[in-house]
Design a protein around this motif. Structure first.
Motif, mmCIF file in Angstrom:
data_model
loop_
_atom_site.group_PDB
_atom_site.id
_atom_site.type_symbol
_atom_site.label_atom_id
_atom_site.label_comp_id
_atom_site.label_asym_id
_atom_site.label_seq_id
_atom_site.Cartn_x
_atom_site.Cartn_y
_atom_site.Cartn_z
ATOM 1 N N GLU A 1 48.948 67.701 -10.941
ATOM 2 C CA GLU A 1 49.056 66.953 -12.013
ATOM 3 C C GLU A 1 47.845 66.391 -11.975
ATOM 4 O O GLU A 1 47.201 65.717 -10.625
ATOM 5 C CB GLU A 1 50.636 66.410 -11.002
ATOM 6 C CG GLU A 1 51.437 66.848 -11.893
ATOM 7 C CD GLU A 1 52.481 65.822 -11.227
ATOM 8 O OE1 GLU A 1 52.622 64.372 -10.819
ATOM 9 O OE2 GLU A 1 53.598 66.531 -10.775
ATOM 10 N N ASN B 1 46.114 63.923 -9.424
ATOM 11 C CA ASN B 1 47.398 63.346 -7.997
ATOM 12 C C ASN B 1 48.325 63.813 -7.673
ATOM 13 O O ASN B 1 47.990 63.218 -6.538
ATOM 14 C CB ASN B 1 47.938 62.513 -10.059
ATOM 15 C CG ASN B 1 49.160 61.845 -9.081
ATOM 16 O OD1 ASN B 1 49.013 61.082 -8.171
ATOM 17 N ND2 ASN B 1 50.502 62.215 -10.215
ATOM 18 N N GLU B 2 48.742 65.179 -7.826
ATOM 19 C CA GLU B 2 49.039 65.453 -6.669
ATOM 20 C C GLU B 2 50.075 66.599 -7.637
ATOM 21 O O GLU B 2 49.906 67.413 -8.339
ATOM 22 C CB GLU B 2 50.848 64.569 -6.737
ATOM 23 C CG GLU B 2 51.879 64.533 -7.924
ATOM 24 C CD GLU B 2 53.054 64.474 -7.765
ATOM 25 O OE1 GLU B 2 53.939 63.825 -6.190
ATOM 26 O OE2 GLU B 2 53.701 64.275 -8.570
HETATM 27 MG MG LIG Z 1 54.305 63.840 -10.922
#
Ligand SMILES: [Mg+2]
Ligand SMILES: Nc1ncnc2c1ncn2[C@@H]1O[C@H](COP(=O)(O)OP(=O)(O)O)[C@@H](O)[C@H]1O
Length: 368
Positions: free
Chosen positions: A244, A255-256
Motif C-alpha cells: 500500500e 504504508n504497509e
Molecule cells: Mg491498509
C-alpha cells in the motif's frame, strides 16, 4: 495438487474459484461455522491453535498458504517447518506487527511516514516530537480496515488516543498528506521470477476500501515495482504480496504490506490476463506465473454492510458480480463488482451507477 488455506473468508473463496480449473483441491482451516469458502472445498472448523487440525491439514494438503495475516505464529511455524507454507512464516510475522513492518520498509530504503514506538503514556511526548501533528496512533497488532487507529490533531488529544486503543503497544505515525492512495500487487515464483500488475488507485471511507481503479500507464509504475520487488526479494517471498502506497507528487511513501492476495487486486479477476488469485496459487504450487497485463481499464466497487439488489446490479452492462454468501453486518465486506472497458471514459458512467447502488444499499438497514 491439494492446497490448504489458513482462513475461510472471501479471499480463500476466490482463491478456490481460481484454482479449481487448474485441477487444485482446497482445504480450509477456519474457526467460524459459516466460513464463506466452505462450499468450495473441505472445511476444518477449528481454532487456528488446534494442533489436531494442523496435523489434518498437513496430511491433507501438499502446500499451505494463508488468506489473512493474523494467524498465530506457532501455526505458521508448524507448516513452515514441514516445508508446506508459502509465503514464509517470517514474511507473515513481520506484517503482523506494524513496528517491525515499518522497520523493514526503512531498512530497504522505502520512504515511509515518520514513526515512533509508543509503549506507555509517557512515550507519547517524545513520539510526537518525531512525527509532529497531525499524527495517527495505531495498535501494532491485529489492526485491519482502519480498526485500532486514532487520529491526533492537537497535543491535548494524545492521551485520549492512547486510552481509546486500550493502552496496548502502539506506533505513532505522521499523517502523510497524500494526493492519492495506490497499491502495487506483485507476485514472486519459487524460481525468483517477479511480476507486477498495473497500479491500483484506491479510495477508502472510514478506513475501509470502497473503490479500486486500474488505469494502466501510471508514470509511477516503475518506482512502485522497484519498491515492491525490493520487498519480495528481501523476504525471499513466494506468492502474491500487496504494497500500500501514498502518492505525494512524484513520490511514493510505503504504508504497509499484505502478505496475501488483496482487496485492491480484485479487479484482476476480469481485468487482467491472469488474476492475483491464480498467480498466487501458481507461485505457491511452483508453477510458471501467468501474464499480469491489464486487459484495459477496470473499476472495482466493494459492497459493505448490505448487498445491493442483484437485478439492479446486473442491469449495468458488462458488470461482473461477486457475492460472497456472507450474512449482512455493518462494516462487513459482503461482495464486490467489477467493470472493465477500453478507456476510463467508457467506464465512468456505469461506475457512477454502480457506486450509487452500493451507497444506497449501505444506507439501508441490513436484511433480516
Ligand atoms: Mg491498509
Ligand atoms: N500515516 C498515514 N497518513 C495518512 N493516512 C493514513 C496513514 N496511515 C493510515 N492512513 C489511512 O488509513 C487507512 C488505513 O490504515 P492502514 O495503515 O492501511 O491500516 P489497515 O491495516 O487498517 O488497512 C489508509 O488506507 C489511509 O487511508
Amino acid at each position: 495438487m491439494r492446497i490448504g488455506i489458513l482462513g475461510g473468508g472471501q479471499l480463500a473463496r476466490m482463491l478456490a474459484l481460481a484454482g479449481t480449473p487448474l485441477g487444485m483441491r482446497f482445504m480450509f482451516l477456519a474457526p467460524e461455522a459459516d466460513a464463506c469458502a466452505a462450499s468450495l472445498g473441505t472445511h476444518l472448523q477449528a481454532p487456528f491453535t488446534d494442533q489436531d487440525a494442523w496435523a489434518t491439514l498437513a496430511t491433507g494438503a501438499d502446500r499451505v498458504t494463508c488468506e489473512l495475516e493474523h494467524v498465530p505464529l506457532p501455526t505458521l511455524q508448524y507448516f513452515h517447518q514441514r516445508g508446506l507454507l508459502a509465503p514464509s512464516d517470517e514474511a507473515v510475522a513481520i506484517a503482523q506487527e506494524r513496528l517491525h513492518e515499518k522497520e523493514l520498509l526503512n531498512r530497504l530504503e522505502l520512504p515511509t511516514a515518520q514513526y515512533a514506538a509508543v509503549d506507555s503514556a509517557a512515550d507519547m511526548a517524545s513520539a510526537l516530537a518525531i512525527t509532529g501533528l497531525p499524527a495517527i496512533l495505531k495498535t501494532r497488532r491485529m489492526g485491519y480496515d482502519g480498526k485500532g487507529q486514532a487520529m491526533i490533531r492537537e497535543p491535548g488529544e494524545a492521551l485520549a488516543a492512547w486510552h481509546s486503543l486500550g493502552e496496548v503497544p502502539a506506533i505513532l505515525e505522521s499523517v502523510v498528506p497524500f494526493e492519492r492512495e495506490l497499491s502495487i500487487i506483485g507476485v514472486r515464483g519459487r524460481d525468483g521470477v517477479c511480476r507486477f500488475w498495473p497500479l491500483s488507485e484506491n479510495r477508502h471511507r472510514n478506513g475501509i476500501l470502497r473503490l479500486s481503479l486500474c488505469r494502466p500507464g501510471n508514470p509511477l509504475q516503475a518506482l512502485a515495482e522497484k519498491y515492491c520487488e525490493r520487498l519480495l526479494v528481501a523476504l525471499d517471498y513466494v506468492g502474491v504480496l500487496a504494497l500500500e502506497l501514498f502518492q505525494c507528487g512524484d513520490e511514493l511513501f510505503a504504508n504497509e504490506y499484505a502478505p496475501r492476495v488483496h482487496n485492491s487486486g480484485h479487479w484482476t479477476i476480469e481485468g487482467a490476463v491472469t488474476s492475483q488469485f491464480e498467480n498466487h496459487l501458481r507461485a505457491v504450487a511452483g508453477l510458471p506465473l501467468g501474464c499480469t497485463e491489464a486487459r484495459g481499464h477496470s473499476a472495482m466497487v466493494n459492497f459493505i454492510g448490505n448487498m445491493p439488489d442483484s437485478r439492479q446490479l446486473l442491469d449495468i452492462p458488462g458488470l461482473h458480480l461477486h457475492s460472497y454468501g456472507k450474512s449482512a453486518a455493518p462494516g462487513r465486506k459482503l461482495g464486490h463488482a467489477t467493470l472493465c472497458g477500453a478507456t476510463a471514459e467508457q467506464l465512468a458512467k456505469n461506475t457512477e451507477r454502480l457506486i450509487e447502488l452500493a451507497d444506497a444499499a449501505e444506507g439501508a438497514p441490513p436484511h433480516a
